[in-house]
Scaffold this active site. Structure first.
Site, PDB file in Angstrom:
ATOM      1  N   CYS A  47       0.854  -1.194   0.000  1.00 40.69           N
ATOM      2  CA  CYS A  47       0.000   0.000   0.000  1.00 40.69           C
ATOM      3  C   CYS A  47       0.889   1.243   0.000  1.00 40.69           C
ATOM      4  O   CYS A  47       2.012   1.202   0.492  1.00 40.69           O
ATOM      5  CB  CYS A  47      -0.874  -0.039   1.254  1.00 40.69           C
ATOM      6  SG  CYS A  47      -1.818   1.457   1.591  1.00 40.69           S
ATOM      7  N   HIS A  52       4.946   5.645   2.213  1.00 45.83           N
ATOM      8  CA  HIS A  52       5.065   6.926   2.932  1.00 45.83           C
ATOM      9  C   HIS A  52       6.038   6.781   4.119  1.00 45.83           C
ATOM     10  O   HIS A  52       6.766   7.705   4.451  1.00 45.83           O
ATOM     11  CB  HIS A  52       3.712   7.378   3.493  1.00 45.83           C
ATOM     12  CG  HIS A  52       2.739   7.887   2.466  1.00 45.83           C
ATOM     13  ND1 HIS A  52       3.110   8.521   1.313  1.00 45.83           N
ATOM     14  CD2 HIS A  52       1.376   7.873   2.450  1.00 45.83           C
ATOM     15  CE1 HIS A  52       2.019   8.866   0.629  1.00 45.83           C
ATOM     16  NE2 HIS A  52       0.964   8.480   1.291  1.00 45.83           N
TER      17      HIS A  52
HETATM   18  P1  PAD Z   1      -1.206   5.042  -5.039  1.00 41.40           P
HETATM   19  O1  PAD Z   1       0.126   5.669  -5.001  1.00 41.40           O
HETATM   20  O2  PAD Z   1      -1.362   3.698  -5.650  1.00 41.40           O
HETATM   21  O3  PAD Z   1      -2.234   6.027  -5.803  1.00 41.40           O
HETATM   22  C1  PAD Z   1      -2.144   7.423  -5.747  1.00 41.40           C
HETATM   23  C2  PAD Z   1      -2.518   7.979  -7.117  1.00 41.40           C
HETATM   24  O4  PAD Z   1      -2.440   9.400  -7.047  1.00 41.40           O
HETATM   25  C3  PAD Z   1      -1.554   7.561  -8.247  1.00 41.40           C
HETATM   26  O5  PAD Z   1      -2.290   6.981  -9.302  1.00 41.40           O
HETATM   27  C4  PAD Z   1      -0.869   8.865  -8.662  1.00 41.40           C
HETATM   28  O6  PAD Z   1      -0.586   8.921 -10.045  1.00 41.40           O
HETATM   29  C5  PAD Z   1      -1.910   9.891  -8.262  1.00 41.40           C
HETATM   30  N1  PAD Z   1      -1.348  11.235  -8.028  1.00 41.40           N
HETATM   31  C6  PAD Z   1      -0.150  11.570  -7.462  1.00 41.40           C
HETATM   32  N2  PAD Z   1      -0.022  12.915  -7.408  1.00 41.40           N
HETATM   33  C7  PAD Z   1      -1.142  13.429  -7.959  1.00 41.40           C
HETATM   34  C8  PAD Z   1      -1.591  14.773  -8.195  1.00 41.40           C
HETATM   35  N3  PAD Z   1      -0.845  15.823  -7.832  1.00 41.40           N
HETATM   36  N4  PAD Z   1      -2.804  14.947  -8.760  1.00 41.40           N
HETATM   37  C9  PAD Z   1      -3.572  13.888  -9.148  1.00 41.40           C
HETATM   38  N5  PAD Z   1      -3.187  12.594  -8.944  1.00 41.40           N
HETATM   39  C10 PAD Z   1      -1.994  12.375  -8.360  1.00 41.40           C
HETATM   40  O7  PAD Z   1      -1.732   5.050  -3.542  1.00 41.40           O
HETATM   41  P2  PAD Z   1      -2.881   4.201  -2.775  1.00 41.40           P
HETATM   42  O8  PAD Z   1      -4.088   4.126  -3.633  1.00 41.40           O
HETATM   43  O9  PAD Z   1      -2.285   2.963  -2.206  1.00 41.40           O
HETATM   44  O10 PAD Z   1      -3.133   5.184  -1.530  1.00 41.40           O
HETATM   45  C11 PAD Z   1      -3.634   6.497  -1.742  1.00 41.40           C
HETATM   46  C12 PAD Z   1      -3.511   7.331  -0.480  1.00 41.40           C
HETATM   47  O11 PAD Z   1      -4.390   6.819   0.522  1.00 41.40           O
HETATM   48  C13 PAD Z   1      -2.110   7.330   0.134  1.00 41.40           C
HETATM   49  O12 PAD Z   1      -1.820   8.618   0.649  1.00 41.40           O
HETATM   50  C14 PAD Z   1      -2.255   6.347   1.269  1.00 41.40           C
HETATM   51  O13 PAD Z   1      -1.295   6.567   2.285  1.00 41.40           O
HETATM   52  C15 PAD Z   1      -3.657   6.659   1.727  1.00 41.40           C
HETATM   53  C16 PAD Z   1      -4.304   5.603   2.554  1.00 41.40           C
HETATM   54  N6  PAD Z   1      -5.144   6.006   3.546  1.00 41.40           N
HETATM   55  C17 PAD Z   1      -5.755   5.104   4.334  1.00 41.40           C
HETATM   56  C18 PAD Z   1      -6.721   5.597   5.366  1.00 41.40           C
HETATM   57  O14 PAD Z   1      -7.170   4.820   6.206  1.00 41.40           O
HETATM   58  N7  PAD Z   1      -7.076   6.878   5.334  1.00 41.40           N
HETATM   59  C19 PAD Z   1      -5.559   3.743   4.155  1.00 41.40           C
HETATM   60  C20 PAD Z   1      -4.750   3.342   3.106  1.00 41.40           C
HETATM   61  C21 PAD Z   1      -4.105   4.261   2.309  1.00 41.40           C
HETATM   62 ZN    ZN Z   2      -2.813   0.804   3.550  1.00 41.67          ZN
END
Ligand code: PAD
Ligand code: ZN
Ligand code: ZN
Length: 376
Positions: A47, A52
């Site tokens: 993930c 991060h």
């Molecule tokens: P990922 O890196 O697979 O997807 C992120 C997407 O964002 C990619 O497709 C990038 O191309 C795109 N991106 C990057 N910069 C930009 C920009 N400036 N404008 C538009 N698009 C952009 O990540 P993921 O899907 O595994 O996770 C996404 C986020 O969610 C990440 O910050 C992660 O730490 C967070 C998360 N939060 C929780 C929660 O409980 N809140 C749980 C799991 C993940």
């Molecule tokens: Zn996660």
């Protein structure tokens, strides 16, 4: 021969310091103490939150074993554990559910006070670690650490699931799928017929799209700077996709143009940047628009925006693990998957052995994967 009560030597991917590659080494995993559970991991997804920590954006103590999106089998349990037993198939929970704190007791709460936020210690409740390498302790991530053949978690951080569920798929219910899907259906409560915008089309953003579609949204606009993410977003329910780099105008103005000047009803930030959180907030309707912040921004970051953005009624709301109460909801989500109420296959683009974990992170950093599943 039973391994219960004994130290287990096994392989784990250890990160010694931020920005350094993983080294797959033999570690020792101590037996579970009271109210703890030792799990043999079968599969673990990669993930962006792991990345991060690796990049230093999210603070953690090193050396560390990352990984928080997995499925496995209980190997042994410590004294007083009643909710799981050896042999049970389980999903570790990066967000625990103690059942007793104010969040756990509230019908709408899910951010258990036992979760490690802010300044994570990377240690178990008693201030020690169950992992050692050459006698030196290694920290855990969110009490889960699933990039290891064996891990030890607190009983509040593990859910028993259907024994027949495929570990290499349902591991995604441990984080990415549930986080995104729940952000749409629990945190936003997307209304049938509404218009949604999803910023970031990774594994979590695509799961938001699935949630918006399941909730009956009639228009779902995907936003990403990587256009290679568009076909899958459309396959899962996005009605159109836009790339901010294709426009001179700020993306919130583009979204207003696309919605007759009104803005979307729901916007989701699923990237982890403060500028895109403000853009997502500014993209939703000035009066009834709801912006859900899902992405995890860097630990030391601060967000600033004009109060005028929320003065007229917009809502900005965070969402951790999709608003689900983890221990209670994960088994139900696994049953829903087994009953084909949603699919996980489109999220899985790569499968690798634990030894190739660095390749898995290279794929994520290069924007070439959605989810890589490490198989043990
Ligand atoms: P990922 O890196 O697979 O997807 C992120 C997407 O964002 C990619 O497709 C990038 O191309 C795109 N991106 C990057 N910069 C930009 C920009 N400036 N404008 C538009 N698009 C952009 O990540 P993921 O899907 O595994 O996770 C996404 C986020 O969610 C990440 O910050 C992660 O730490 C967070 C998360 N939060 C929780 C929660 O409980 N809140 C749980 C799991 C993940
Ligand atoms: Zn996660
Ligand atoms: Zn709690």
């Amino acid at each position: 021969m039973s391994t219960a009560g004994k130290v287990i030597k096994c392989k784990a991917a250890v990160v010694w310091e931020p920005k350094k590659p993983f080294s797959v080494v033999e570690i020792e995993v101590a037996p579970p103490k009271a109210h703890e559970v030792r799990i043999k991991i079968l599969a673990s997804g990669i993930c962006r939150s792991d990345d991060h920590v690796l990049s230093g954006a999210i603070k953690a103590n090193f050396p560390i074993i990352l990984g928080h999106e997995a499925a496995g089998v209980v190997e042994s349990v410590g004294e007083g554990v009643t909710s799981v037993k050896p042999g049970d198939k389980v999903i570790p929970l990066f967000l625990p559910q103690c059942g007793e704190c104010s969040s756990c007791r509230h019908p709408r709460g899910n951010t258990c006070k036992k979760s490690e936020r802010g300044e994570p210690t990377g240690l178990m409740d008693d201030g020690t670690s169950r992992f050692t390498y050459e006698g030196k302790p290694i920290h855990n991530l969110a009490g889960t650490s699933t990039f290891s053949e064996y891990t030890v978690v607190h009983e509040d951080s593990v859910a028993k699931i259907d024994a027949s569920a495929p570990a290499e798929k349902v591991c995604l219910i441990g984080c990415g799928f549930s986080t995104g899907y729940g952000a749409a259906i629990n945190s936003a409560k997307v209304r049938p017929g509404s218009t949604c915008a999803v910023f970031g089309l990774g594994g979590v953003g695509l799961s938001v799209i699935m949630g918006c579609k399941a909730a009956g949204a009639s228009r779902i606009i995907g936003v990403d700077i990587n256009k290679d993410k568009f076909p899958k977003a459309k396959e899962l329910g996005a009605t159109e996709c836009i790339n901010p780099l294709d426009y001179k105008k700020p993306i919130n103005e583009v979204l207003f143009d696309l919605t007759d000047g009104g803005g979307v009803e729901y916007s989701f930030e699923v990237i982890g940047r403060t500028d895109t959180m403000v853009a997502a907030l500014a993209s939703c309707h000035m009066n009834y628009g709801k912006c859900i912040a899902v992405g995890v921004p860097p630990s030391a970051s601060e967000m600033s925006f004009s109060p005028a953005l929320i003065f007229t009624g917009r809502t900005l709301k965070g969402s951790l693990f999709g608003g689900w109460k983890s221990k209670a909801s994960v088994p139900r989500l696994v049953s829903d998957f087994m009953q084909k109420k949603f699919t996980l296959d489109p999220l899985i683009t790569h499968t690798l052995p634990l030894e190739k974990i660095n390749e898995g992170f290279d794929l994520l950093q290069a924007g070439k994967s959605i989810r890589t599943i490490l198989i043990f």
